[in-house]
Design an enzyme around this catalytic site. Sequence first.
Site, PDB file in Angstrom:
ATOM      1  N   LYS A   1       0.875  -1.353  -0.303  1.00 24.05           N
ATOM      2  CA  LYS A   1      -0.129   0.015   0.048  1.00 24.05           C
ATOM      3  C   LYS A   1       0.724   1.282   0.029  1.00 24.05           C
ATOM      4  O   LYS A   1       0.649   2.305  -0.862  1.00 24.05           O
ATOM      5  CB  LYS A   1      -1.107  -0.026   1.248  1.00 24.05           C
ATOM      6  CG  LYS A   1      -1.865  -1.234   1.102  1.00 24.05           C
ATOM      7  CD  LYS A   1      -2.681  -1.539   2.274  1.00 24.05           C
ATOM      8  CE  LYS A   1      -3.875  -2.452   2.069  1.00 24.05           C
ATOM      9  NZ  LYS A   1      -4.546  -3.204   3.112  1.00 24.05           N
TER      10      LYS A   1
ATOM     11  N   GLN B   1      -5.166  -1.631   9.328  1.00 25.68           N
ATOM     12  CA  GLN B   1      -5.000  -2.922   8.835  1.00 25.68           C
ATOM     13  C   GLN B   1      -5.554  -3.878   9.684  1.00 25.68           C
ATOM     14  O   GLN B   1      -5.367  -4.246  10.802  1.00 25.68           O
ATOM     15  CB  GLN B   1      -3.403  -3.115   8.711  1.00 25.68           C
ATOM     16  CG  GLN B   1      -3.027  -4.479   7.980  1.00 25.68           C
ATOM     17  CD  GLN B   1      -3.492  -4.353   6.496  1.00 25.68           C
ATOM     18  OE1 GLN B   1      -3.352  -3.498   5.690  1.00 25.68           O
ATOM     19  NE2 GLN B   1      -4.324  -5.562   6.153  1.00 25.68           N
TER      20      GLN B   1
ATOM     21  N   ASP C   1     -11.419   1.920   3.205  1.00 27.22           N
ATOM     22  CA  ASP C   1     -11.584   0.462   3.080  1.00 27.22           C
ATOM     23  C   ASP C   1     -13.132   0.338   2.961  1.00 27.22           C
ATOM     24  O   ASP C   1     -13.411  -0.759   2.529  1.00 27.22           O
ATOM     25  CB  ASP C   1     -11.162  -0.011   4.564  1.00 27.22           C
ATOM     26  CG  ASP C   1      -9.952  -1.026   4.418  1.00 27.22           C
ATOM     27  OD1 ASP C   1      -9.712  -1.432   2.957  1.00 27.22           O
ATOM     28  OD2 ASP C   1      -9.063  -1.199   5.126  1.00 27.22           O
TER      29      ASP C   1
END
Length: 279
Positions: free
Chosen positions: A47, A91, A114
């Site tokens: 990322k 995460q 997300d």
Amino acid sequence: MDINGRELSKKIKNEIKDEVDKLDKKPGLAVVLVGENPASKVYVRHKEKACQKVGYFSKKIVLQDNTSEEELLTLIDELNNDNLIHGILVQLPLPKHIDSDKVISSINPNKDVDGFHPLNMGKLMIGQKTIISCTPKGIIELIKSTKIDMNGKNAVVIGRSNIVGKPIALLLLQNNATVTMCHSRTKNLKKHCLDADIIVAAVGIPNFVKEDMVKKDCVIIDVGINRLDDGTLAGDVDYKTVHDKVSFITPVPGGVGPMTIASLMRNTLECYKIIEGIE
Ligand code: NAD
């Protein structure tokens, strides 16, 4: 035939870079990693690299395994109020003592790159414009890249997780497919699969979908990322035997994974535009 997720992802990132080059203020993405999960570290590295590629400001925050829920919530509050940050990604998985749902709900929904916040998930459910979670968003692009028409096609989704199975089923439905959701309690999975024009496998079991479970010329999207004992990666689909029978298949690695990252870059730009009041 393979669907080349790497190539498609590269194309999307180049398009984003061209757009970002013209901006005075750079979009900023904060990635929060708690603990030492080796797979999570790899994902976070990918990322960060993508952020560099498209010209985003990226901020990686690594916290110890024993970070308290309160400390994490305080950090998210700071990031919610940080003018340089337009996207916040925590995460997953988080250590067991931290309530993931509470953490995700604490992210400003407009910075929820997300797409896991209940508000964004709810909007997806009722078909409103929203930030769509990265893996399902990437999968739809991969299917569209084959030029097959999803209208009226039978689509089988194997797996019902909140991050892949459920949202991809909703997106397929939005694209007018007839969707069947299968999971660990499904009876006669093979029968459902043999009826499918499109199969999305998000199970987490290496080589789970075999050649005798798929219809000739169907489209296979393999979401699985399974690390084998010898260190290699395998998908949820038995690629070697299935490949020659189907019309399209995403390889692992090089299929869904890169498109998840490209979608994250897209979502960050979308959040930037919302936060900065552009468009
Ligand atoms: P999960 O563990 O949350 O869900 C797995 C699902 O599989 C469950 O809903 C379960 O009902 C179903 N399942 C389990 N055994 C089954 C069986 N025998 N028959 C039918 N269904 C069964 O997993 P997840 O988070 O959705 O991830 C699935 C896989 O996708 C994992 O390998 C994960 O690493 C991978 N993944 C990849 C990406 C990517 O970007 N490529 C993103 C997310 C997840």
